[in-house]
Design a protein around this motif. Structure first.
Motif, short mmCIF file in Angstrom:
data_model
loop_
_atom_site.label_atom_id
_atom_site.label_comp_id
_atom_site.label_asym_id
_atom_site.label_seq_id
_atom_site.Cartn_x
_atom_site.Cartn_y
_atom_site.Cartn_z
N VAL A 79 0.83 -1.20 0.00
CA VAL A 79 0.00 0.00 0.00
C VAL A 79 0.87 1.26 0.00
O VAL A 79 0.82 2.07 -0.92
CB VAL A 79 -0.96 0.01 1.20
CG1 VAL A 79 -1.74 1.32 1.27
CG2 VAL A 79 -1.92 -1.18 1.13
N VAL A 80 1.68 1.43 1.02
CA VAL A 80 2.57 2.58 1.13
C VAL A 80 3.82 2.34 0.30
O VAL A 80 4.35 1.23 0.24
CB VAL A 80 2.95 2.83 2.61
CG1 VAL A 80 3.96 3.97 2.73
CG2 VAL A 80 1.70 3.14 3.42
N THR A 81 4.31 3.38 -0.36
CA THR A 81 5.49 3.25 -1.19
C THR A 81 6.39 4.47 -0.99
O THR A 81 6.21 5.24 -0.03
CB THR A 81 5.10 3.10 -2.67
OG1 THR A 81 6.26 2.82 -3.45
CG2 THR A 81 4.40 4.34 -3.21
N THR A 82 7.35 4.65 -1.86
CA THR A 82 8.19 5.84 -1.85
C THR A 82 8.20 6.42 -3.26
O THR A 82 7.98 5.70 -4.24
CB THR A 82 9.64 5.52 -1.44
OG1 THR A 82 10.12 4.42 -2.24
CG2 THR A 82 9.72 5.14 0.02
N THR A 83 8.44 7.71 -3.37
CA THR A 83 8.52 8.33 -4.69
C THR A 83 9.91 8.10 -5.28
O THR A 83 10.85 7.69 -4.59
CB THR A 83 8.25 9.84 -4.60
OG1 THR A 83 9.32 10.46 -3.86
CG2 THR A 83 6.93 10.11 -3.91
N ILE A 84 10.03 8.37 -6.56
CA ILE A 84 11.32 8.20 -7.24
C ILE A 84 12.40 9.07 -6.61
O ILE A 84 13.57 8.71 -6.56
CB ILE A 84 11.17 8.54 -8.74
CG1 ILE A 84 10.21 7.56 -9.41
CG2 ILE A 84 12.53 8.52 -9.44
CD1 ILE A 84 10.69 6.13 -9.42
N GLN A 94 11.67 -1.09 -1.01
CA GLN A 94 12.13 -1.93 -2.12
C GLN A 94 12.76 -3.24 -1.65
O GLN A 94 13.37 -3.98 -2.43
CB GLN A 94 13.13 -1.15 -2.97
CG GLN A 94 12.52 0.08 -3.63
CD GLN A 94 11.37 -0.28 -4.55
OE1 GLN A 94 11.50 -1.12 -5.44
NE2 GLN A 94 10.22 0.35 -4.33
N LEU A 95 12.59 -3.55 -0.36
CA LEU A 95 13.03 -4.83 0.23
C LEU A 95 14.53 -5.05 0.15
O LEU A 95 15.00 -6.21 0.18
CB LEU A 95 12.30 -6.01 -0.44
CG LEU A 95 10.77 -5.95 -0.44
CD1 LEU A 95 10.20 -7.24 -1.03
CD2 LEU A 95 10.21 -5.71 0.95
N TYR A 483 4.83 -4.23 -7.19
CA TYR A 483 5.09 -2.82 -6.92
C TYR A 483 6.58 -2.49 -6.78
O TYR A 483 6.94 -1.32 -6.57
CB TYR A 483 4.34 -2.38 -5.66
CG TYR A 483 2.85 -2.43 -5.85
CD1 TYR A 483 2.20 -1.52 -6.67
CD2 TYR A 483 2.09 -3.41 -5.23
CE1 TYR A 483 0.83 -1.57 -6.86
CE2 TYR A 483 0.71 -3.47 -5.40
CZ TYR A 483 0.09 -2.55 -6.22
OH TYR A 483 -1.26 -2.61 -6.41
N LEU A 484 7.43 -3.48 -6.87
CA LEU A 484 8.86 -3.22 -6.79
C LEU A 484 9.33 -2.60 -8.10
O LEU A 484 8.93 -3.02 -9.19
CB LEU A 484 9.63 -4.52 -6.54
CG LEU A 484 9.38 -5.20 -5.18
CD1 LEU A 484 10.13 -6.53 -5.12
CD2 LEU A 484 9.80 -4.31 -4.03
N ARG A 485 10.17 -1.60 -8.02
CA ARG A 485 10.70 -0.97 -9.24
C ARG A 485 11.53 -1.95 -10.04
O ARG A 485 11.55 -1.90 -11.26
CB ARG A 485 11.52 0.26 -8.86
CG ARG A 485 10.67 1.39 -8.31
CD ARG A 485 11.47 2.51 -7.71
NE ARG A 485 10.60 3.32 -6.85
CZ ARG A 485 11.02 4.04 -5.84
NH1 ARG A 485 12.31 4.05 -5.54
NH2 ARG A 485 10.16 4.74 -5.12
N ASN A 486 12.20 -2.83 -9.35
CA ASN A 486 12.95 -3.91 -10.00
C ASN A 486 12.52 -5.21 -9.33
O ASN A 486 12.91 -5.48 -8.20
CB ASN A 486 14.45 -3.68 -9.84
CG ASN A 486 15.28 -4.78 -10.51
OD1 ASN A 486 14.74 -5.77 -11.01
ND2 ASN A 486 16.59 -4.60 -10.52
N GLN A 487 11.70 -5.99 -10.02
CA GLN A 487 11.12 -7.17 -9.39
C GLN A 487 12.15 -8.23 -9.04
O GLN A 487 11.90 -9.08 -8.18
CB GLN A 487 10.02 -7.75 -10.28
CG GLN A 487 8.83 -6.82 -10.41
CD GLN A 487 7.64 -7.47 -11.10
OE1 GLN A 487 7.62 -8.68 -11.31
NE2 GLN A 487 6.64 -6.65 -11.44
#
Length: 522
Positions: A79-84, A94-95, A483-487
């Motif tokens: 749900v919660v993320t970070t901006t670029i 991003q784990l 939702y990961l920028r790099n899965q």
């Protein structure tokens, strides 16, 4: 750990002076040496309790329940993320966990400060003769119940974040050399100690307090935390039984739509409500930031709305899962006018009203309004931070009953209490199997408790139930990886159920070494 506890053998955190520091508005927590033989009055015991509560907002407006704990509970989920352009929270979001992470270390220290304070307070209270000093043994047991509840809460967070952790249940005056470098204790043994503490608290705490003391632990809070623990353990019958005690007590209720419902529940003026079971009290007064407040308001919303920092952006896909009539969607920034005169609007493909330029800008994120900033430079958070509320217990019981027996009318009725308050139609028993009702419950929990620190643990519990314990990370993977920028960041070799132990703890505690972090980060 050694650093924290060794300090306490020489300079014990003064629980009494911490209390007065909050009252006088000092900018820094006060430390001093106290002579326990001179703290012999029931009022000293009560001050020690208040000092223990103060540790819930360690490190000013950012520490522990005032902020950083929720970074660890919210960022890794879906749900919660970070901006670029974010500079904070990215490794959590991003784990890409690591043992040198500042927030991981800060929360570890905060948790064990609370453990230390509760241990010191327990010993102090035990040595005070309440009955000979104008009070009663009932008050003494209440004070003990409060610190034991707080200790259990600290260990709940510690085990949720790290699994095995040091278990220390005595004051610094009783430490041996080995206690200065405590070994890890198996999570099951820590949880057994938590159950003992919570059962004592449940038996000795009052059902309620005057409104001015809304943030003190009650018997209902102890039973609710026991419920949460039993749910995490998958002890469904115990969870069902414990939650029933809370429900049948009559002490709590769902705030109805006739009183504004869930939006009114999080209104800045709602300082006390009997849907709240346990909260971190926050002051809204200018100058309170860093002393008796929280960082949710200033971090939750963006600058162009009300001069917030926008550190908790929420993915647009989350907005899209809400029915347009769902009252809970009103706690997200669907459309708003910026302080610069533009309109920010969620695109139509995500359930928003959309729009076009030059005056309308399509949002890239939404933000939660459960903890709104104050639209000025008073960074104090107005709202009390919700740690447990009645809706959680309602849905816990529905879930436990479903895991025990599959769908029942009672579990359906419990879910419908939450849906009715959200302005949604009832669901019907005939439409569900055990698996589909489980999915329905976690869907409701996701929409009900966003930014309340529940999603990460919910995903783990969902996966554990879905796979009968074979793969607790199954739902975490399904919901988080997209939702990961790099899965490829997600690694099957990492156990995302736990965080790495802080590097500073490994370096300062001779009972630990780097091997304890194997499999906890890449």
């Amino acid at each position: 750990m050694k650093k924290i506890y060794y300090t306490l053998t020489i300079i014990v955190t003064v629980l009494v002076t911490t209390f007065f520091a909050c009252k006088k508005g000092l900018n820094d927590e006060t430390y001093s040496v106290f002579d326990a033989s001179k703290l012999t009055l029931p009022s000293d015991g009560n001050d020690a309790v208040i000092g223990a509560y103060a540790a819930l907002k360690d490190n000013g407006g950012y520490g522990y329940y005032a902020g950083f704990l929720y970074w660890l509970y919210e960022y890794p989920a879906d749900v919660v993320t970070t901006t670029i352009t974010s500079t904070q929270g990215i490794t959590l979001d991003q784990l890409t966990y690591n043992p040198t992470d500042m927030v991981v270390n800060d929360v570890w220290i905060s948790i064990f400060k609370l453990v230390s304070r509760t241990n010191e307070a327990e010993a102090l209270i035990n040595n005070i003769d309440y009955t000979s000093n104008g009070s009663t043994n009932t008050v003494k047991q209440q004070n003990l119940g409060e610190v034991r509840f707080l200790r259990a809460l600290a260990y709940y967070d510690a085990t949720s974040l790290w699994g095995d952790v040091p278990l220390i249940l005595k004051p610094s005056s009783q430490y041996t050399v080995a206690d200065l470098n405590p070994k890890l204790t198996k999570q099951a043994d820590v949880e057994a100690a938590m159950v003992t503490d919570l059962q004592y608290a449940a038996a000795n705490l009052p059902a309620s307090y005057p409104a001015s003391q809304v943030a003190r632990a009650t018997s209902g809070a102890a039973k609710s935390l026991l419920t949460r623990l039993y749910m995490r353990q998958g002890q469904w019958q115990k969870a069902a039984d414990e939650s029933a005690l809370v429900i049948n007590s009559g002490a709590y209720r769902i705030k109805p739509m006739s009183e504004g419902g869930i939006v009114a529940l999080f209104d800045t003026t709602n300082r006390a409500d009997n849907e709240f079971i346990f909260v971190l009290m926050s002051s809204s007064q200018p100058g309170a930031y860093g002393i008796n407040s929280n960082s949710f308001g200033i971090n939750s919303t963006p600058w162009d709305l009300n001069r917030g920092y926008g550190n908790f952006p929420i993915v647009l896909q989350f907005y899209s899962i809400f029915d347009k009539n769902d009252a809970r969607r009103n706690l997200l920034t669907g459309v708003y006018k910026t302080i610069y005169g533009q309109v920010m609007s969620v695109p139509t493909q995500y359930g928003g009203v959309g729009g076009s330029g030059p005056d309308t800008v399509l949002s890239k994120y939404v933000y939660n309004l459960k903890y709104p900033a104050t639209n000025n430079y008073n960074y104090a958070g107005f709202n009390n931070v919700v740690i447990m509320r009645y809706a959680d217990i309602i849905l816990y019981r529905a879930e436990a009953l479903n895991e025990l027996n599959g769908p029942t009318q009672e579990s359906i009725d419990l879910i419908n209490q939450i849906r009715t308050r959200a302005n949604l139609p009832n669901i019907l028993l005939a439409n569900y199997t055990k698996n589909t009702l489980r999915t329905e419950i976690f869907s409701e929990r996701n929409k009900e408790f966003f930014m309340e620190g529940r999603r990460r643990e919910d995903l783990f519990r969902w996966g554990n139930s879905e796979t009968a314990g074979a793969d607790p990370l199954s739902e975490f993977k399904i919901n988080v990886i997209p939702y990961l920028r790099n899965q490829s960041t997600y690694s099957s070799s990492v156990n995302y159920l736990v965080y790495p132990y802080p590097q500073v703890e490994i370096q300062s505690n001779t009972s630990l070494n780097a091997s304890i972090n194997k499999g906890r980060y890449q």
